[in-house]
Design a protein around this motif. Structure first.
Motif, short mmCIF file in Angstrom:
data_model
loop_
_atom_site.label_atom_id
_atom_site.label_comp_id
_atom_site.label_asym_id
_atom_site.label_seq_id
_atom_site.Cartn_x
_atom_site.Cartn_y
_atom_site.Cartn_z
N THR A 10 0.84 -1.20 0.00
CA THR A 10 0.00 0.00 0.00
C THR A 10 0.88 1.25 0.00
OG1 THR A 10 -1.78 -1.14 1.16
CG2 THR A 10 -1.79 1.27 1.25
N HIS A 11 1.95 1.21 0.75
CA HIS A 11 2.90 2.32 0.80
C HIS A 11 3.46 2.64 -0.58
CE1 HIS A 11 6.55 4.58 1.87
NE2 HIS A 11 7.26 3.66 1.26
N HIS A 12 3.52 1.66 -1.46
CA HIS A 12 4.09 1.86 -2.79
C HIS A 12 3.15 2.55 -3.77
CE1 HIS A 12 8.21 0.38 -3.43
NE2 HIS A 12 8.00 -0.23 -2.27
N ILE A 13 1.98 2.96 -3.33
CA ILE A 13 1.15 3.85 -4.15
C ILE A 13 1.79 5.23 -4.02
CG2 ILE A 13 -1.16 4.79 -4.53
CD1 ILE A 13 -2.27 2.30 -3.10
N ASN A 14 2.60 5.60 -4.99
CA ASN A 14 3.53 6.71 -4.82
C ASN A 14 2.88 8.05 -4.52
OD1 ASN A 14 5.79 5.13 -5.08
ND2 ASN A 14 6.07 5.53 -7.25
N GLU A 15 1.67 8.28 -5.05
CA GLU A 15 1.05 9.58 -4.79
C GLU A 15 0.63 9.75 -3.33
OE1 GLU A 15 -2.28 7.08 -6.81
OE2 GLU A 15 -0.10 7.32 -6.93
N ASN A 16 0.62 8.65 -2.58
CA ASN A 16 0.21 8.72 -1.18
C ASN A 16 1.39 8.73 -0.21
OD1 ASN A 16 -2.49 8.66 -1.94
ND2 ASN A 16 -2.64 6.43 -1.75
N ILE A 17 2.61 8.67 -0.70
CA ILE A 17 3.78 8.60 0.18
C ILE A 17 3.82 9.80 1.12
CG2 ILE A 17 6.30 8.73 0.24
CD1 ILE A 17 6.35 7.07 -2.29
N THR A 18 4.00 9.53 2.38
CA THR A 18 4.05 10.45 3.53
C THR A 18 2.67 10.88 4.02
OG1 THR A 18 4.23 12.63 2.41
CG2 THR A 18 6.28 11.37 2.74
N ASP A 19 1.60 10.64 3.26
CA ASP A 19 0.26 11.05 3.69
C ASP A 19 -0.09 10.36 5.01
OD1 ASP A 19 -2.68 10.98 3.98
OD2 ASP A 19 -2.69 11.90 1.99
N PRO A 20 -0.41 11.11 6.05
CA PRO A 20 -0.66 10.49 7.36
C PRO A 20 -1.89 9.58 7.40
CG PRO A 20 -1.20 12.83 7.41
CD PRO A 20 -0.51 12.58 6.10
N TYR A 21 -2.77 9.67 6.41
CA TYR A 21 -3.94 8.81 6.36
C TYR A 21 -3.78 7.66 5.38
CZ TYR A 21 -6.30 12.38 9.11
OH TYR A 21 -6.65 13.27 10.10
N ASP A 22 -3.19 7.92 4.24
CA ASP A 22 -3.16 6.92 3.16
C ASP A 22 -1.86 6.14 3.06
OD1 ASP A 22 -5.73 7.54 2.40
OD2 ASP A 22 -5.10 9.10 1.00
N ASP A 23 -0.80 6.60 3.70
CA ASP A 23 0.46 5.88 3.70
C ASP A 23 0.66 5.21 5.05
OD1 ASP A 23 3.03 4.92 3.59
OD2 ASP A 23 3.99 6.85 3.22
N PRO A 24 0.55 3.87 5.12
CA PRO A 24 0.67 3.20 6.42
C PRO A 24 2.06 3.27 7.02
CG PRO A 24 0.54 1.60 4.63
CD PRO A 24 0.27 2.94 4.02
N GLU A 25 3.06 3.73 6.26
CA GLU A 25 4.42 3.85 6.79
C GLU A 25 4.81 5.29 7.08
OE1 GLU A 25 7.26 1.70 4.47
OE2 GLU A 25 6.06 -0.13 4.44
N SER A 26 3.83 6.20 7.05
CA SER A 26 4.13 7.61 7.29
C SER A 26 4.41 7.88 8.76
CB SER A 26 2.94 8.47 6.83
OG SER A 26 3.17 9.84 7.15
N TYR A 27 5.38 8.76 9.01
CA TYR A 27 5.67 9.22 10.37
C TYR A 27 5.08 10.60 10.64
CZ TYR A 27 8.87 5.38 11.32
OH TYR A 27 9.39 4.13 11.55
N TYR A 28 4.34 11.12 9.68
CA TYR A 28 3.74 12.43 9.84
C TYR A 28 2.35 12.31 10.45
CZ TYR A 28 7.42 13.81 6.61
OH TYR A 28 8.63 14.02 6.02
N LEU A 29 1.88 13.42 11.03
CA LEU A 29 0.53 13.50 11.57
C LEU A 29 -0.21 14.65 10.91
CD1 LEU A 29 1.09 12.99 15.41
CD2 LEU A 29 0.25 11.31 13.77
#
Length: 270
Positions: free
Chosen positions: A55-74
């Motif tokens: 899921t993280h590899h959906i590139n347009e979602n990288i870092t998105d706190p809701y759509d990227d399960p590997e994001s460290y942002y809030l």
């Protein structure tokens, strides 16, 4: 000494899990999954890591706190609602030393919380995976207790800091900027950490070509270096030593995600 040797071994196993879920070394993914599934790293079931990472590899979602399960942002509103002491903990987690020491606990607790919510909502697949994982870890610890030269507690400590060592790799993998192709880093090192992380320090290459085998990445990068650095906006570091010098005790970025979204997931749910 045994624990110190076990820490990078567990880190390497995690790197191998990443390689296996991307379709290596065999074309048959079921064989790959079967071979790499034993819970050497203890903290996260392989099949859940696989699902979240893809899921993280959906590139347009990288870092998105809701759509990227590997994001460290809030989300900024979530960040503003947190108590000051917890914000301080998360700021410390945005330093490299903090990520290596606090990061495994924060990531595991946060992941368990989200997994519990999904299982409680009726996701039986997640529940089944976790039950199998807990049983497998119990068997692993039982075997360690009976036949191992380490205690289960010492092994758990090695697993914890093995994840902490792995987080040296993921610490700068992504940055929150508007252009999605500029969010993945290049760290131009070929040292021991590059080998330990199976060349994922060339992370922009990996996201552009996720099926490219780890041992082919450095040469492919060398042949296309200018193109990749142009593509990712020059988001690069010379080495992990440079990363440590710059961010060992200094936060790399704010925790609050700086990118505006036209529609936030929570707003859509309301």
């Amino acid at each position: 000494m045994r624990v110190l040797l076990l820490i990078p071994t567990i880190t390497l196993h995690s790197s191998l899990q990443h390689e296996f879920l991307h379709g290596h070394p065999f074309r048959n993914q079921k064989i790959n999954d079967l071979l790499i599934a034993p819970p050497i790293g203890v903290l996260v079931p392989y099949l859940r890591f696989k699902s979240c990472h893809l899921t993280h590899h959906i590139n347009e979602n990288i870092t998105d706190p809701y759509d990227d399960p590997e994001s460290y942002y809030l989300d900024r509103q979530v960040w503003a609602s947190l108590p000051a002491w917890f914000r301080s903990v998360l700021v410390a987690n945005n330093t490299l030393i903090g990520r290596m020491t606090l990061g495994p606990a924060l990531a595991t607790i946060g992941f368990l919380r989200s997994e519990f919510v999904r299982a409680k909502s009726g996701d039986r697949v997640i529940l089944t995976i976790w039950l199998r994982h807990i049983l497998s870890v119990a068997v692993l610890f039982g075997l360690i207790g009976l036949y191992g030269s380490l205690s289960p507690l010492a092994y758990f400590a090695a697993a914890y800091f093995g994840m902490g060592l792995l987080m040296v790799r993921s610490f700068l993998e992504h940055q929150a900027v508007e252009k999605t192709n500029q969010r993945s880093v290049i760290i131009e090192t070929r040292g021991p950490l590059s080998l330990l992380f199976l060349n994922n320090n060339f992370h922009s290459v990996h996201h552009a070509y996720p099926s490219l085998a780890w041992y082919r990445i450095p040469e492919f990068f060398r042949e296309n270096r200018e193109r990749f650095l142009r593509m990712n906006g020059g988001y690069r570091y010379e080495s992990y030593w440079e990363v440590f010098r710059r961010f060992g005790f200094r936060p790399k970025e704010p925790v609050a995600w700086p990118i505006e979204r036209q529609r936030r997931r929570r707003g859509e749910a309301q």
